[in-house]
Design a protein around this motif. Structure first.
Motif, short mmCIF file in Angstrom:
data_model
loop_
_atom_site.label_atom_id
_atom_site.label_comp_id
_atom_site.label_asym_id
_atom_site.label_seq_id
_atom_site.Cartn_x
_atom_site.Cartn_y
_atom_site.Cartn_z
N PHE A 160 -4.43 2.22 5.99
CA PHE A 160 -4.12 1.54 4.73
C PHE A 160 -4.34 2.96 3.72
N VAL A 161 -3.46 2.92 2.63
CA VAL A 161 -3.59 3.99 1.76
C VAL A 161 -3.35 3.35 0.35
N SER A 162 -4.69 3.52 -0.57
CA SER A 162 -4.82 2.92 -1.74
C SER A 162 -5.02 4.18 -2.75
N ILE A 163 -4.36 4.06 -3.94
CA ILE A 163 -4.28 5.21 -4.83
C ILE A 163 -4.82 4.63 -6.32
N PHE A 164 -6.13 5.34 -6.98
CA PHE A 164 -6.28 4.79 -8.16
C PHE A 164 -6.48 5.83 -8.95
N ALA A 165 -6.07 5.75 -10.29
CA ALA A 165 -5.93 6.63 -11.20
C ALA A 165 -6.22 6.28 -12.74
N VAL A 166 -7.14 7.01 -13.47
CA VAL A 166 -7.44 6.55 -14.79
C VAL A 166 -7.63 7.99 -15.46
N PRO A 167 -6.72 8.23 -16.85
CA PRO A 167 -6.83 9.32 -17.38
C PRO A 167 -7.97 9.26 -18.36
#
Length: 262
Positions: free
Chosen positions: A4-11
């Motif tokens: 299971f792949v999860s991607i999280f991003a915050v500038p």
């Protein structure tokens, strides 16, 4: 392989999502938190150097080039392949600016000639005779990191395993390399193995430094990153990042996590 792949991003604070200059990519492509059941998986995280023009585009181009490359291809070759296609990426950018009525200004030309720079970390997971374990191939240039967790213990931290080893001048992959041998000097690689039940965390530098600092004092930061969105005290990734920035434990930078749960 089941993953299971999860991607999280915050500038970075004060920047918009459009100004975010990290990037990530996974193949075979899957929606967030979707299950991947193929006999292989490729994933990459890159961090564009803000001082250069088109840093975010170069980071995205690097990650997609990596995940499309053969698993046995050296990272140096992948970076050079991405650089070979950079003129096309730049030409697309110029066309978009022209179409928007904002053509490239004369003072931007020098920045475009110099090219863009980014760190990159990539992994390939391959099946073996059983779908419960297999080779894990890791390659990096710069300070994005892989953390491998097994049975609630950190067993791999690559290419950096000490929070004090991060600095402001990491190795960078150039979009216009003048000397391919110089690129190769900064590439590092690791061949190890994955097992079903492992967790792989690919993190850009700010999060990687925070992770190692927490682990050094006996914390288990992988638990926090595993519980994103499910633990009410942690909340989402943005809440975690903002809270850690506020208490000074996480530097203000674009922050990216690509999590693979096996």
């Amino acid at each position: 392989m089941r993953a299971f792949v999860s991607i999280f991003a915050v500038p970075k604070a004060g920047s918009t999502n459009e100004e975010y200059e990290d990037a990530s990519d996974v193949e075979p492509a899957a929606s967030d938190d979707a299950e991947v059941t193929e006999p292989w998986l490729a994933a990459a995280v890159a961090d564009g150097a803000s001082e250069a023009m088109l840093a975010g585009r170069w980071a995205r181009h690097l990650t997609t080039t990596f995940t499309a490359a053969p698993a046995d291809q050296d990272l140096t070759a992948t970076i050079l392949a991405a650089a070979a296609g950079w003129d096309d990426v730049e030409a697309e950018y110029r066309r978009a600016r022209d179409a928007a009525g904002e053509p490239i200004a004369w003072y931007e030309e020098d920045g475009l000639r110099r090219g863009a720079y980014a760190t990159i970390l990539g992994v390939h997971l391959l099946d073996s005779d059983t779908d419960r374990q297999g080779p894990l191939l890791v390659a990096a240039l710069g300070d994005a990191c892989l953390f491998q967790v097994r049975d609630d213990e950190l067993i791999t931290a690559f290419p950096i395993d000490d929070p004090d080893k991060f600095d402001t001048r990491p190795g960078l992959a150039p979009s216009r390399p003048l000397d391919p041998a110089k690129v190769r000097e900064h590439v590092t690689a690791l061949r190890t193995a994955w097992q079903q039940g492992d967790q792989l965390l690919l993190a850009s530098d700010a999060l990687a430094q925070w992770f190692l600092a927490q682990a050094r004092v006996g914390g288990r930061p992988w638990r926090t990153l595993s519980d994103l969105g499910t633990d009410a005290d942690i909340g989402g990734f943005a809440a975690l990042v903002e809270g850690c920035r506020a208490n000074g434990s996480l530097k203000n930078d674009d922050t990216t996590l690509l999590r693979i749960d096996l």
